[in-house]
Design a protein around this motif. Sequence first.
Motif, PDB file in Angstrom:
ATOM      1  N   ALA A   1     -42.038  76.678 -25.242  1.00 55.45           N
ATOM      2  CA  ALA A   1     -40.346  76.659 -24.707  1.00 55.45           C
ATOM      3  C   ALA A   1     -39.481  77.249 -25.623  1.00 55.45           C
ATOM      4  N   MET A   2     -38.467  77.652 -25.064  1.00 57.83           N
ATOM      5  CA  MET A   2     -37.630  78.591 -25.717  1.00 57.83           C
ATOM      6  C   MET A   2     -36.113  78.203 -25.969  1.00 57.83           C
TER       7      MET A   2
ATOM      8  N   PHE B   1     -32.432  79.722 -26.568  1.00 56.60           N
ATOM      9  CA  PHE B   1     -31.899  81.097 -26.824  1.00 56.60           C
ATOM     10  C   PHE B   1     -30.603  81.198 -27.513  1.00 56.60           C
TER      11      PHE B   1
ATOM     12  N   ASN C   1     -27.581  82.640 -26.771  1.00 61.97           N
ATOM     13  CA  ASN C   1     -26.611  82.391 -25.746  1.00 61.97           C
ATOM     14  C   ASN C   1     -26.825  80.722 -24.973  1.00 61.97           C
TER      15      ASN C   1
ATOM     16  N   ALA D   1     -27.953  79.424 -22.777  1.00 59.23           N
ATOM     17  CA  ALA D   1     -28.701  79.496 -21.414  1.00 59.23           C
ATOM     18  C   ALA D   1     -28.899  78.213 -20.951  1.00 59.23           C
ATOM     19  N   LEU D   2     -27.819  77.480 -20.814  1.00 58.73           N
ATOM     20  CA  LEU D   2     -27.915  76.204 -20.088  1.00 58.73           C
ATOM     21  C   LEU D   2     -27.537  76.596 -18.579  1.00 58.73           C
ATOM     22  N   PHE D   3     -28.362  75.890 -17.815  1.00 59.36           N
ATOM     23  CA  PHE D   3     -27.854  76.348 -16.267  1.00 59.36           C
ATOM     24  C   PHE D   3     -26.096  75.786 -15.896  1.00 59.36           C
ATOM     25  N   PRO D   4     -25.423  76.705 -15.625  1.00 58.90           N
ATOM     26  CA  PRO D   4     -24.142  76.138 -15.490  1.00 58.90           C
ATOM     27  C   PRO D   4     -23.854  75.300 -14.408  1.00 58.90           C
ATOM     28  N   HIS D   5     -24.745  75.396 -13.390  1.00 57.50           N
ATOM     29  CA  HIS D   5     -24.512  74.770 -12.182  1.00 57.50           C
ATOM     30  C   HIS D   5     -25.295  73.490 -11.943  1.00 57.50           C
ATOM     31  N   MET D   6     -25.761  72.748 -13.290  1.00 52.59           N
ATOM     32  CA  MET D   6     -26.620  71.573 -13.305  1.00 52.59           C
ATOM     33  C   MET D   6     -26.098  70.935 -14.194  1.00 52.59           C
TER      34      MET D   6
ATOM     35  N   PHE E   1     -35.156  70.303 -15.894  1.00 54.77           N
ATOM     36  CA  PHE E   1     -35.628  71.576 -14.637  1.00 54.77           C
ATOM     37  C   PHE E   1     -37.065  71.956 -14.876  1.00 54.77           C
ATOM     38  N   GLY E   2     -37.715  72.093 -16.011  1.00 53.15           N
ATOM     39  CA  GLY E   2     -39.261  72.415 -16.084  1.00 53.15           C
ATOM     40  C   GLY E   2     -39.897  71.215 -15.431  1.00 53.15           C
TER      41      GLY E   2
ATOM     42  N   ARG F   1     -34.012  70.380 -23.740  1.00 52.58           N
ATOM     43  CA  ARG F   1     -34.724  70.843 -22.584  1.00 52.58           C
ATOM     44  C   ARG F   1     -36.058  71.668 -22.893  1.00 52.58           C
ATOM     45  N   ALA F   2     -36.028  71.924 -24.156  1.00 56.29           N
ATOM     46  CA  ALA F   2     -37.191  72.426 -24.856  1.00 56.29           C
ATOM     47  C   ALA F   2     -38.238  71.673 -25.215  1.00 56.29           C
TER      48      ALA F   2
END
Lengths: 324, 392
Positions: free
Chosen positions: B78-79, B81, B83, B85-90, B98-99, B146-147
């Motif tokens: 799992a990573m 980031f 920036n 990097a959350l998905f802005p549309h969720m 997500f995973g 998320r990770a």
Amino acid sequence: MSIDARNHDDAETFDGSGDGTGDEENKSRIARWADDWIQNPEKAYAVMLVFLGGVLLTTSLFPLYWLFNVSMAPPGQTDIPLLPTTIDLSVFIQVFQQVPFARFMFNSLFYAFTVTVFVLLVGSLAGYAFGRLEFRGKTPLLFSLLVLSFFPPATLFIPLFRAFNQQVPMLGLFTLPVEIYGTPGAVVTPLSAFTMPLAIFILTTFYGQIPDGLEDAARVEGTTRLGALFRVIMPLSAPGVATAGILTFITVYTEFFFSFLMTGNSAAEWAPVVDGVIAFQTQYTVRYDLQAAASLIAIVPVAILVVVAQDKIISGLTQGALKE
Amino acid sequence: MSRVQLTDVTKRYDDVTAVDNMNLDLKDGEFICLVGPSGCGKSTTLETIAGLTKPTSGEILIGDREVTNLPPKDRGIAMVFQNIALFPHMDVYDNISFGLRLRDFPQDEMDERVDEAARVVRMQGMLDRMPSEMSGGQRQRVAIARAIVRDPDVFLMDEPLANLDAKLRVNMRTELQRLHKQLDTTIIYVTHNQAEAMTMSDRIAVLDKGELQQIAPPLTCYNEPANRFVAGFIGSPSMNFADATVGDGTLDANGYSISFDTTAIDGVGTGDAVEFGIRPEDIYLKSNSAEAEDPSRTFSVTTDVLEPMGDEIFVYLKPILGASGEAADFEERQGLLMSVDPSSDISEEEDVEIVIDRARLHLFDDASGDAISHGIVADSEIGTADDGVQAD
């Protein structure tokens, strides 16, 4: 709140020093307007806005009004008054009774829908490659796509017609297995090809702007590159996808040349909505009123689409220019 | 719960070698920091471990599995980031799950895991927020949730705190350490901030120009740097460096000399060109020379600029002009940097006497930059008393 002296209530007392009122009376009406507008430029802008807006609305909406007018005129009447003498909306029903107009419309909508889905799907893959990958020959490939879109479609009609109709060997290598003239394929394939370059350009711009980190995150979380495209990149490029989709849809729906020539004339032969309008014209009679009504009906789907999606289209068209 | 092994991993782009023959062997549950200046290949190394970049050659093992050619999704990683990097549309829930959704987890287990992950990062009750409605720190915590929600074998973190403000960064640093203690999972953490590396990691891997310079516990990197690069990179403010030559029982630099026992150190002979390094805190005012483990003789210098930091004062020192009228040329002409106690009575443009702690002096090979020795000892025959101004 502006504290501009000109807008202020007390401002009058400054220059209204006795003789000012006398001048006012001597001035002509136009001079007073001019003075007023110079003092309050926003009034001038408002008048110009109304005037220009009126001109634009009239030029764009008057043809539609005229169509309505024609459709209201009794059959055979060629002298159309500025105001309809009778309002008889039954023509809009007659349109569907005299010819299978619904089927004609379905045919056109079917072309538009199929081409849009196909173009978005293939265009997305191409847009992903052009927008997000580095590979040899990317620029020449993109450029050749641009060049292809400059071809007037009409120049390609004869060879395509022969290929679809007469099963000539293509490049001396193969012939199409079946004759596709008169089927949806004869319209969908060439129109997909013609609308593809613009869609690819729009999607390339949008997909290229999605940060790499989001795609990386999706891939680490468990998608493939393709999965990341459809689950993350495409939803985030919604304005771009909508713009490409709607432009394609409208282009195909309103397309005349190929959809008219590559199909037969009857609704069952996959004739488009244009044939539906023409169908009211027989050898001896022309029902202009029904043709006008049919034309108005044919506009409805596109009008609905534009109204529903106008926000997306505007943001889609401007977003490339106003990059955050 | 996995060890990670990199064997001869090399990543070459058209004309640049981003990672050059990297060999790393990370133990299970270890917190490793990859540090180095920009462009040293630390992020590329992490990307090859993640599978986002394919190495040109070499082999990567996670656990006992060879993963060199596996896509990222099949590596059990799992990573987090830089920036975020959350998905802005969720919303938060969809981001965290997500995973799990991609792996077709049943709904009730998914809920349970998301709740647990949200609890660990203290984001309960925020699951229906959108990323745009949250602060930077909250977003980063969601990214961490998320990770951890997938219970990966290895965590990869690419400068996760770089975009946060200074106060939040220190907070999150502590939270990450707490998290590591709690989860006991291998963490590979990339940063260019050596303070983060020093405070959090079990071992630091220092990279430069795509090559591994040293991998060791933080204090070893600090006290016994493997080479000049590590010595200069680890520690803030940086170590002082100066060119020197080895004389007969002395280390001669800039017209001064320090006596030391050349025979006690292998690989040093009279006439060798070396570079010596000394950290600011290992230079003392003469009055405090008792604090030094092995004080050298005194040097006369002039203070230049003072930088009071509150808990200490950084003093820039410039040498008193020698007899020949030439200023000694310390590293980059910046002079020597010394840190002193804030209570010290010291002012700018003042002549002071300093001593250097011989036990904390580092010698580096002038050509290769490799460390020769950490600390030198006084020549027992000559003794400290004989330290003196070298006859020019």
